[in-house]
Design a protein around this motif. Structure first.
Motif, PDB file in Angstrom:
ATOM      1  N   SER A  87       6.456  19.041 -12.876  1.00 35.05           N
ATOM      2  CA  SER A  87       5.934  19.957 -13.881  1.00 35.05           C
ATOM      3  C   SER A  87       6.068  19.384 -15.288  1.00 35.05           C
ATOM      4  N   ILE A  88       7.244  18.836 -15.598  1.00 33.51           N
ATOM      5  CA  ILE A  88       7.471  18.265 -16.929  1.00 33.51           C
ATOM      6  C   ILE A  88       6.588  17.041 -17.149  1.00 33.51           C
ATOM      7  N   THR A  89       6.478  16.198 -16.139  1.00 34.29           N
ATOM      8  CA  THR A  89       5.661  14.986 -16.263  1.00 34.29           C
ATOM      9  C   THR A  89       4.194  15.333 -16.484  1.00 34.29           C
ATOM     10  N   LEU A  90       3.683  16.298 -15.732  1.00 33.08           N
ATOM     11  CA  LEU A  90       2.287  16.709 -15.906  1.00 33.08           C
ATOM     12  C   LEU A  90       2.063  17.309 -17.292  1.00 33.08           C
ATOM     13  N   LYS A  91       3.029  18.076 -17.780  1.00 32.41           N
ATOM     14  CA  LYS A  91       2.895  18.719 -19.091  1.00 32.41           C
ATOM     15  C   LYS A  91       2.898  17.676 -20.219  1.00 32.41           C
ATOM     16  N   GLU A  92       3.757  16.666 -20.096  1.00 32.26           N
ATOM     17  CA  GLU A  92       3.907  15.680 -21.168  1.00 32.26           C
ATOM     18  C   GLU A  92       2.887  14.534 -21.088  1.00 32.26           C
ATOM     19  N   ASP A  93       2.571  14.073 -19.872  1.00 31.31           N
ATOM     20  CA  ASP A  93       1.732  12.878 -19.725  1.00 31.31           C
ATOM     21  C   ASP A  93       0.400  13.130 -19.029  1.00 31.31           C
ATOM     22  N   GLY A  94       0.214  14.334 -18.481  1.00 30.48           N
ATOM     23  CA  GLY A  94      -1.014  14.601 -17.758  1.00 30.48           C
ATOM     24  C   GLY A  94      -0.992  13.966 -16.375  1.00 30.48           C
ATOM     25  N   VAL A  95      -2.100  14.105 -15.654  1.00 30.54           N
ATOM     26  CA  VAL A  95      -2.192  13.576 -14.293  1.00 30.54           C
ATOM     27  C   VAL A  95      -2.045  12.060 -14.282  1.00 30.54           C
TER      28      VAL A  95
ATOM     29  N   LEU B 254       0.809  -1.218   0.000  1.00 24.72           N
ATOM     30  CA  LEU B 254       0.000   0.000   0.000  1.00 24.72           C
ATOM     31  C   LEU B 254       0.844   1.270   0.000  1.00 24.72           C
ATOM     32  N   THR B 255       1.884   1.289   0.817  1.00 28.22           N
ATOM     33  CA  THR B 255       2.673   2.521   0.945  1.00 28.22           C
ATOM     34  C   THR B 255       3.479   2.818  -0.317  1.00 28.22           C
ATOM     35  N   HIS B 256       4.095   1.806  -0.902  1.00 23.23           N
ATOM     36  CA  HIS B 256       4.875   2.041  -2.128  1.00 23.23           C
ATOM     37  C   HIS B 256       3.965   2.458  -3.282  1.00 23.23           C
ATOM     38  N   THR B 257       2.773   1.889  -3.336  1.00 22.01           N
ATOM     39  CA  THR B 257       1.840   2.269  -4.390  1.00 22.01           C
ATOM     40  C   THR B 257       1.368   3.713  -4.194  1.00 22.01           C
ATOM     41  N   ALA B 258       1.209   4.119  -2.951  1.00 20.87           N
ATOM     42  CA  ALA B 258       0.735   5.479  -2.661  1.00 20.87           C
ATOM     43  C   ALA B 258       1.729   6.548  -3.104  1.00 20.87           C
ATOM     44  N   VAL B 259       3.021   6.218  -3.116  1.00 18.39           N
ATOM     45  CA  VAL B 259       4.028   7.229  -3.474  1.00 18.39           C
ATOM     46  C   VAL B 259       4.594   7.004  -4.873  1.00 18.39           C
ATOM     47  N   VAL B 260       3.849   6.303  -5.733  1.00 18.37           N
ATOM     48  CA  VAL B 260       4.297   6.077  -7.108  1.00 18.37           C
ATOM     49  C   VAL B 260       4.636   7.385  -7.829  1.00 18.37           C
ATOM     50  N   PRO B 261       3.823   8.463  -7.725  1.00 10.56           N
ATOM     51  CA  PRO B 261       4.198   9.700  -8.417  1.00 10.56           C
ATOM     52  C   PRO B 261       5.571  10.235  -7.997  1.00 10.56           C
ATOM     53  N   LEU B 262       5.863  10.227  -6.708  1.00 16.86           N
ATOM     54  CA  LEU B 262       7.159  10.697  -6.243  1.00 16.86           C
ATOM     55  C   LEU B 262       8.272   9.759  -6.701  1.00 16.86           C
ATOM     56  N   ASP B 263       8.000   8.460  -6.678  1.00 13.95           N
ATOM     57  CA  ASP B 263       8.991   7.481  -7.123  1.00 13.95           C
ATOM     58  C   ASP B 263       9.281   7.637  -8.604  1.00 13.95           C
ATOM     59  N   LEU B 264       8.245   7.915  -9.392  1.00 11.09           N
ATOM     60  CA  LEU B 264       8.411   8.111 -10.832  1.00 11.09           C
ATOM     61  C   LEU B 264       9.327   9.298 -11.120  1.00 11.09           C
ATOM     62  N   VAL B 265       9.089  10.416 -10.452  1.00 11.93           N
ATOM     63  CA  VAL B 265       9.924  11.607 -10.655  1.00 11.93           C
ATOM     64  C   VAL B 265      11.351  11.346 -10.183  1.00 11.93           C
ATOM     65  N   LYS B 266      11.498  10.646  -9.060  1.00 11.10           N
ATOM     66  CA  LYS B 266      12.833  10.314  -8.547  1.00 11.10           C
ATOM     67  C   LYS B 266      13.620   9.476  -9.537  1.00 11.10           C
ATOM     68  N   CYS B 267      12.967   8.460 -10.106  1.00  9.74           N
ATOM     69  CA  CYS B 267      13.635   7.596 -11.085  1.00  9.74           C
ATOM     70  C   CYS B 267      14.041   8.377 -12.331  1.00  9.74           C
TER      71      CYS B 267
END
Length: 361
Positions: A107-115, A77-90
């Protein structure tokens, strides 16, 4: 006094496997018949009630199974909850020229891929870290009991930090084998735009291109990242809990309510998480780059990144891992409370060792 000590020793997680302690007025401290029982003590009654409410014995098959289930919930549950932060970190780790910081990365991720783009990799994350949590927490309890029985009661207490380190390292070795395939798939989805957007698309494609190697080529650097991380996570947590009850919490754990105990668990988990992030971050950077590229080895990636490169994204990881670790310990301890599992107090020096050291009459 002796009945309380007897209870603590019996509840001690490092107790010898078949040590029998007779207390509560049945036998005196030296094995002689006790005198007339004194007035009942509240602490003794509370301790007895705590023992009676357990749903299973410490170290039983049911205990290990429910601990493993607690690990599934806490990690999945916890790792899935922070997927957005993990994605940006990677993405900061594998393409630092494009993703220059946390906020810039979002900002770049939201601009290119949306929410929806921020949720990329959630399925392999949930499956992989649920399996990892099952092995990590379940096997930790198994190895902790196993190694403490091998050491004996006194040595298990004296060498308890080493025991925590050994038990957690052993558990994480197997946990990473369970995690590796999903971790490789997750990183490929998150860091290679256009490669695949879902688990069912990415996994077959990876197998077709590289075979099983695609899923397990990162297991060695995963061990490099996760084993030090888990050793710090468990050993630092256990000793921090011990220190908090000894120096910070104004009353013994036996007198604290369940919510108060869970607050201590959360605080100790966050402190442990900060140290976890620092010791495991260089290997995490290598894993992220390695799973993105084809044909590279861990040593080649490490050489190319250099000292500064392996520390990219550390601040994001401290936030992520600190929060993750605190929540994982909180959820795991909450599962133990819900299922009424034995939750032994912080270890105390065995009576036999106190006598050897001249600390008791």
């Amino acid at each position: 006094m002796f009945s309380s000590v007897a209870h603590l020793a019996r509840a001690n997680p490092f107790n010898a496997p078949h040590l029998q302690l007779v207390h509560d007025g049945l036998t005196g401290p030296r094995g002689s018949p006790a005198g007339p029982p004194g007035p009942p003590r509240c602490s003794r009654n509370l301790a007895a009630a705590a023992v009676e409410e357990y749903s299973c014995e410490y170290g039983s098959a049911k205990f290990y199974a429910l601990c493993g289930f607690g690990g599934v919930l806490s990690c999945g549950l916890t790792h899935t909850a922070v997927v957005p932060l993990d994605l940006v970190k990677c993405r900061m780790q594998v393409d630092p020229q494009k993703y220059k910081g946390i906020f810039n990365g979002f900002s770049i991720t939201l601009k290119e891929d949306g929410v929806r783009g921020l949720a990329k990799g959630w399925a392999p994350t949930f499956i992989g870290y649920s399996l990892q949590g099952l092995c990590k927490f379940g096997f930790y309890e198994v190895f902790k009991v196993l190694y403490s029985n091998v050491l004996g009661e006194e040595n298990a207490y004296l060498w308890r930090t080493s025991l925590y380190l050994a038990a957690s390292a052993s558990a994480e070795f197997f946990a990473d084998i369970a995690l590796a395939p999903m971790e490789a798939t997750k990183v490929r989805i998150q860091t290679q735009p256009g490669y695949a957007n879902t688990l069912r698309d990415a996994a077959p494609k990876m197998y077709k291109e590289e075979g099983l190697k695609a899923f397990y080529k990162g297991v060695a650097p995963l061990w490099m990242r996760q084993i030090p991380y888990t050793m710090m996570k468990f050993a630092c947590f256990e000793r921090t809990v011990e220190a908090l009850y000894k120096f910070v919490v104004p009353k013994p754990r036996s007198e604290c309510s369940k919510p108060e105990q869970l607050v201590v668990t959360f605080v100790a988990g966050y402190i442990a998480g900060v140290f976890c992030a620092i010791v495991s971050h260089p290997a995490d950077s290598v894993v992220s780059v390695l799973n993105k590229e084809k044909g590279s080895s861990a040593s080649q990636v490490l050489k190319r990144l250099g000292f500064r490169g392996v520390w990219k994204g550390l601040f994001a990881r401290i936030i992520m891992i600190g929060t993750l670790t605190a929540l994982q310990w909180f959820i795991y301890d909450s599962v133990k409370v819900y299922f009424r599992l034995p939750r032994p107090p912080p270890p105390e020096m065995p009576e036999s060792l106190k006598k050897k050291l001249g600390l008791t009459q």
